[in-house]
Design an enzyme around this catalytic site. Structure first.
Site, mmCIF file in Angstrom:
data_model
loop_
_atom_site.group_PDB
_atom_site.id
_atom_site.type_symbol
_atom_site.label_atom_id
_atom_site.label_comp_id
_atom_site.label_asym_id
_atom_site.label_seq_id
_atom_site.Cartn_x
_atom_site.Cartn_y
_atom_site.Cartn_z
ATOM 1 N N HIS A 108 0.858 -1.191 0.000
ATOM 2 C CA HIS A 108 0.000 0.000 0.000
ATOM 3 C C HIS A 108 0.890 1.235 0.000
ATOM 4 C CE1 HIS A 108 -1.101 3.288 2.812
ATOM 5 N NE2 HIS A 108 -2.178 3.354 2.054
ATOM 6 N N HIS A 177 -6.493 -4.582 18.377
ATOM 7 C CA HIS A 177 -7.378 -5.668 18.808
ATOM 8 C C HIS A 177 -6.751 -7.042 18.572
ATOM 9 C CE1 HIS A 177 -8.297 -5.156 14.539
ATOM 10 N NE2 HIS A 177 -8.781 -6.386 14.528
#
Length: 305
Positions: A108, A177
């Site tokens: 990316h 998370h």
């Protein structure tokens, strides 16, 4: 303004052309399909360019957008409350490449420019961007060359820039998370206006123009490695982490959706095939486990011996 925003726009549009040309050539001439669009509300538009089912690239996109509005979306105004009541313009180039071969990493990159204006006040502007690498089956030499290319691109502008952007990238592309990084990092910066406009623009260009020299050699070295269903399945599983980050944390995704950007272009970054498995762990000592045990650990790759 003591700068011309059209200079930034022209550079970003040329950058999109150059990156698409380089990637299409590497993918045996498979061409990007362009989709020009106008924003329904506010103003602006962009050029989305997508490649699917190429020889090397399963799905990829290189997008240019330039949008404007009378007030900031919530994602920006919450972070910069002093900009409330200002009109804004935001433009940039954003790309994501998801290769077929699991031995070629996903990558990316983006560069962006933002300016907020209010009558009677000086404009507030900044640059941002960077790039990161998400391997599935890693190679030390790829991680080293990736980070050395990034470091070398920034060194003419100061030896402090690479470690600053590397650390920020490591912090930013961290899935809280999951308590794990998305990949092996690279460069990330935002709200960058601590130098003159020209200096900040030149540093942004250095980041943008080092992406292809950093990524294409890795693609070229790994594209002929044979793989099977096990490797492809693991690639799909790890792509799930990519999706989780983009939908939960990514600033560009959140800003784009809140500012009324084009959803198809914003979600272009998502891979075509993904797997989630309940409570899955790789077999100890396997190549899949090596990703977690070695490549997703903090490392000073640019100085790795």
């Amino acid at each position: 303004m003591n700068f011309d925003i059209n200079d930034v726009r022209s550079y970003f549009m040329q950058l999109q052309d150059d990156i698409c040309d380089a990637l299409a050539q590497e993918d045996a001439g498979k061409q990007f399909v362009e989709d020009a669009w106008d924003r329904n509300e506010g103003g602006g538009g962009g050029r989305s360019r997508v490649i699917e089912n190429g020889g090397l690239i399963e799905k990829g996109g290189v997008n240019f957008s330039h949008i404007m509005g009378k007030s900031l979306p919530a994602a920006a105004s919450a972070k910069r409350p002093e900009l409330a009541g200002r009109s804004f313009q935001a433009m940039g180039v954003s790309l994501v490449i998801h290769p077929h071969n699991p031995y070629i990493p996903t990558s990316h990159a983006n560069v962006r420019f933002f300016v907020a204006e209010k009558e009677g006040h000086d404009p507030v502007w900044w640059f941002g961007g960077g790039y990161d690498l998400t391997p599935y089956y890693g190679f030390d030499e790829d991680c080293i060359s990736w980070h050395q290319t990034a470091r070398n691109a920034l060194e003419p502008y100061g030896k402090d820039l690479y470690p600053w952007m590397k650390d920020w990238c490591d912090d930013y592309f961290y899935l809280k998370h999951r308590q794990e990084p998305r990949g092996i990092g690279g460069l990330f910066f935002d709200d960058f206006n601590s130098k003159s406009f020209d200096e900040c623009f030149n540093i942004t260009k250095a980041v943008a123009e080092s992406f292809i020299p950093a990524y294409l050699p890795i693609m070229q070295k790994r594209k002929s490695i044979q793989y099977g269903e096990q490797q492809k399945s693991f690639q799909h599983y790890r792509r799930g982490r990519y999706v989780e980050f983009n939908l939960v944390y990514d600033r560009g995704t959140i800003f784009g959706l809140q500012s009324g950007g084009r959803t198809e272009s914003i979600l272009m970054s998502l891979p075509p095939k993904v797997e989630w498995r309940y409570n899955w762990q790789p077999e100890a000592g396997s190549e899949e486990a090596k990703l977690y045990d070695h490549f997703l650990k903090a490392n000073d790759w640019a100085n790795h011996q």
